[in-house]
Motif scaffolding. Sequence first.
Motif, PDB file in Angstrom:
ATOM      1  N   ARG A 168      -2.081 -39.219  -5.527  1.00  0.00           N
ATOM      2  CA  ARG A 168      -2.911 -40.115  -4.891  1.00  0.00           C
ATOM      3  C   ARG A 168      -2.121 -41.321  -4.304  1.00  0.00           C
ATOM      4  N   LEU A 169      -1.397 -41.930  -4.725  1.00  0.00           N
ATOM      5  CA  LEU A 169      -0.865 -42.949  -4.241  1.00  0.00           C
ATOM      6  C   LEU A 169       0.095 -42.356  -3.267  1.00  0.00           C
ATOM      7  N   ALA A 170       0.894 -41.351  -3.508  1.00  0.00           N
ATOM      8  CA  ALA A 170       1.813 -40.869  -2.518  1.00  0.00           C
ATOM      9  C   ALA A 170       1.162 -40.491  -1.104  1.00  0.00           C
ATOM     10  N   ILE A 171      -0.077 -39.822  -1.462  1.00  0.00           N
ATOM     11  CA  ILE A 171      -0.967 -39.686  -0.160  1.00  0.00           C
ATOM     12  C   ILE A 171      -1.281 -40.713   0.595  1.00  0.00           C
ATOM     13  N   GLU A 172      -1.692 -41.996  -0.117  1.00  0.00           N
ATOM     14  CA  GLU A 172      -2.052 -43.148   0.431  1.00  0.00           C
ATOM     15  C   GLU A 172      -0.674 -43.562   1.332  1.00  0.00           C
ATOM     16  N   GLU A 173       0.468 -43.375   0.685  1.00  0.00           N
ATOM     17  CA  GLU A 173       1.701 -43.992   1.379  1.00  0.00           C
ATOM     18  C   GLU A 173       1.802 -43.250   2.600  1.00  0.00           C
ATOM     19  N   ILE A 174       1.609 -41.914   2.655  1.00  0.00           N
ATOM     20  CA  ILE A 174       1.627 -41.136   3.925  1.00  0.00           C
ATOM     21  C   ILE A 174       0.566 -41.603   5.016  1.00  0.00           C
TER      22      ILE A 174
ATOM     23  N   ILE B 121      -2.807 -34.957  13.653  1.00  0.00           N
ATOM     24  CA  ILE B 121      -1.650 -34.712  12.829  1.00  0.00           C
ATOM     25  C   ILE B 121      -1.525 -33.200  13.157  1.00  0.00           C
ATOM     26  N   LEU B 122      -0.261 -32.557  13.011  1.00  0.00           N
ATOM     27  CA  LEU B 122      -0.214 -31.130  13.043  1.00  0.00           C
ATOM     28  C   LEU B 122       0.684 -30.785  11.434  1.00  0.00           C
ATOM     29  N   TYR B 123      -0.161 -29.951  10.789  1.00  0.00           N
ATOM     30  CA  TYR B 123       0.342 -29.886   9.530  1.00  0.00           C
ATOM     31  C   TYR B 123       0.903 -28.294   9.108  1.00  0.00           C
ATOM     32  N   LEU B 124       1.816 -28.505   8.663  1.00  0.00           N
ATOM     33  CA  LEU B 124       2.884 -27.186   8.475  1.00  0.00           C
ATOM     34  C   LEU B 124       2.930 -27.127   7.059  1.00  0.00           C
ATOM     35  N   HIS B 125       2.396 -25.867   6.426  1.00  0.00           N
ATOM     36  CA  HIS B 125       2.337 -25.772   5.020  1.00  0.00           C
ATOM     37  C   HIS B 125       3.539 -25.288   4.111  1.00  0.00           C
ATOM     38  N   GLY B 126       3.819 -25.432   3.066  1.00  0.00           N
ATOM     39  CA  GLY B 126       5.204 -24.839   2.443  1.00  0.00           C
ATOM     40  C   GLY B 126       4.792 -23.599   1.530  1.00  0.00           C
ATOM     41  N   GLY B 127       5.574 -23.076   1.046  1.00  0.00           N
ATOM     42  CA  GLY B 127       5.618 -21.761   0.428  1.00  0.00           C
ATOM     43  C   GLY B 127       6.641 -20.823   0.562  1.00  0.00           C
ATOM     44  N   ALA B 128       7.839 -21.408   0.817  1.00  0.00           N
ATOM     45  CA  ALA B 128       9.171 -20.896   1.138  1.00  0.00           C
ATOM     46  C   ALA B 128       9.115 -19.810   2.254  1.00  0.00           C
ATOM     47  N   PHE B 129       8.560 -19.891   3.026  1.00  0.00           N
ATOM     48  CA  PHE B 129       8.317 -19.106   4.346  1.00  0.00           C
ATOM     49  C   PHE B 129       7.829 -17.689   3.712  1.00  0.00           C
ATOM     50  N   LEU B 130       7.385 -17.789   2.585  1.00  0.00           N
ATOM     51  CA  LEU B 130       7.083 -16.226   1.914  1.00  0.00           C
ATOM     52  C   LEU B 130       5.352 -16.314   1.550  1.00  0.00           C
ATOM     53  N   SER B 131       4.965 -17.446   1.029  1.00  0.00           N
ATOM     54  CA  SER B 131       3.565 -17.465   0.443  1.00  0.00           C
ATOM     55  C   SER B 131       2.711 -18.912   0.702  1.00  0.00           C
ATOM     56  N   CYS B 132       1.529 -18.982   0.084  1.00  0.00           N
ATOM     57  CA  CYS B 132       0.711 -19.945   0.556  1.00  0.00           C
ATOM     58  C   CYS B 132       0.194 -20.064   1.696  1.00  0.00           C
TER      59      CYS B 132
ATOM     60  N   ARG C 126      -6.977 -28.298   0.589  1.00  0.00           N
ATOM     61  CA  ARG C 126      -7.421 -29.516   0.041  1.00  0.00           C
ATOM     62  C   ARG C 126      -6.395 -30.816   0.137  1.00  0.00           C
ATOM     63  N   LEU C 127      -4.932 -30.404   0.034  1.00  0.00           N
ATOM     64  CA  LEU C 127      -4.146 -31.438   0.375  1.00  0.00           C
ATOM     65  C   LEU C 127      -4.340 -32.057   1.912  1.00  0.00           C
ATOM     66  N   VAL C 128      -4.466 -31.300   2.772  1.00  0.00           N
ATOM     67  CA  VAL C 128      -4.456 -31.623   4.340  1.00  0.00           C
ATOM     68  C   VAL C 128      -5.850 -32.568   4.403  1.00  0.00           C
ATOM     69  N   SER C 129      -6.917 -32.146   3.584  1.00  0.00           N
ATOM     70  CA  SER C 129      -8.014 -32.781   3.735  1.00  0.00           C
ATOM     71  C   SER C 129      -7.771 -34.343   3.269  1.00  0.00           C
ATOM     72  N   ARG C 130      -7.165 -34.433   2.069  1.00  0.00           N
ATOM     73  CA  ARG C 130      -6.768 -35.686   1.909  1.00  0.00           C
ATOM     74  C   ARG C 130      -5.894 -36.672   2.638  1.00  0.00           C
ATOM     75  N   ILE C 131      -4.776 -35.906   3.214  1.00  0.00           N
ATOM     76  CA  ILE C 131      -4.021 -36.596   4.093  1.00  0.00           C
ATOM     77  C   ILE C 131      -4.928 -36.932   5.225  1.00  0.00           C
ATOM     78  N   SER C 132      -5.835 -36.159   5.901  1.00  0.00           N
ATOM     79  CA  SER C 132      -6.681 -36.460   6.841  1.00  0.00           C
ATOM     80  C   SER C 132      -7.299 -37.741   6.694  1.00  0.00           C
ATOM     81  N   TYR C 133      -8.059 -37.965   5.412  1.00  0.00           N
ATOM     82  CA  TYR C 133      -8.519 -39.197   4.870  1.00  0.00           C
ATOM     83  C   TYR C 133      -8.016 -40.009   4.815  1.00  0.00           C
ATOM     84  N   ALA C 134      -6.550 -40.152   4.451  1.00  0.00           N
ATOM     85  CA  ALA C 134      -5.749 -41.124   4.186  1.00  0.00           C
ATOM     86  C   ALA C 134      -5.016 -41.813   5.490  1.00  0.00           C
TER      87      ALA C 134
END
Length: 349
Positions: free
Chosen positions: A310-316, A96-107, A114-122
Amino acid sequence: MGSHLSLAVSPQFFDGASKQSRLLSFGLRHTVRPVLGAWAKLPFHIMPPNIIDHAARLLPVHEGTMWRTVGLADCSSEWLQAKGVDDIHGGNQHAILYLHGGAFLSCGLNTHRRLVSRISYAAKQPVLNVGYRQMPQEPIVNTILDCVDGFRWLMDQGYKPQNITIAGDSAGGYLAFCVARAVIDKGWGRPAGVVAISPLLDMDPAGKLSHRNANSCEAFSAKAIARLTDVADQIEIRRGVSGMRVCPVNMPMSDFPPTLIHIGSREVLMADAELMASRLIAAGVPCELQVWDRQVHVFHAAANWVPEARLAIEEIGKFVRALVDLEISQKPTTKVLGSPETAKVSSVL
């Protein structure tokens, strides 16, 4: 609920909002939204430092996650594997190639690890999390170049384009579709799929300003997005790249891969999600639009204590794993996941 736009897709609605999610909604409405609302009304542009990403270094990741720094040409990224997830050297041909959010300004890498680690696991796949360059230092067109460079890095490691899913949240959803378009246009092949979480897909604020959710979003109003568009335009004018940016909703779509879009039912970005889903289906591209009842912008990031996240990440995870099955089934013959003939024009809810 108010009336919705007519869509060429029947969305899947996930009903119910837990006490935790309602508390999160209340917190955002009384903190983030007022701050962004005040920013949108300022007569001049202020670009605060990306303090949030530095503070997020202390956030825990999913248990057993391993990660290492990856140096791309113009930015730093991270290669991340959740517990029990192999890479290509362990026989796992998908990533997976993951691209974080943040309005192109932050994050950045810290806020989303943490979110990416959960998506990797799911999804049972390793992830390259791209720490792309952001405004105001760089225009969005250069941000996209960094993300395409991330896709190229995955190919250099041995991953085939058709085995790479591109995912992103908020502004990262915008980038995910841009990278898919660039990869296809370069002749590299078609990515496995696109996952867009609460995506910003149209920098033109008109559709959001006229949408029923213009003032119901707990995170920000359509006017805040209008200010973001103005900031992006001014930066591009200064850098001499004005007019080079094309929003995902206006891109050619007939050759896009299967797509999953997640959106909260009250989000101002519902306008973008509906428009993109309709245009994808009209172009013959399989698209799942999942609407989550009263969930906030990128609620997935609160998976440690919000059950819907958690349910949404499992759907992903289910969607990405299904793309693997699709790729395997297409080896002997060509098949298509879903069919535009089965799509029905209907109201969202």
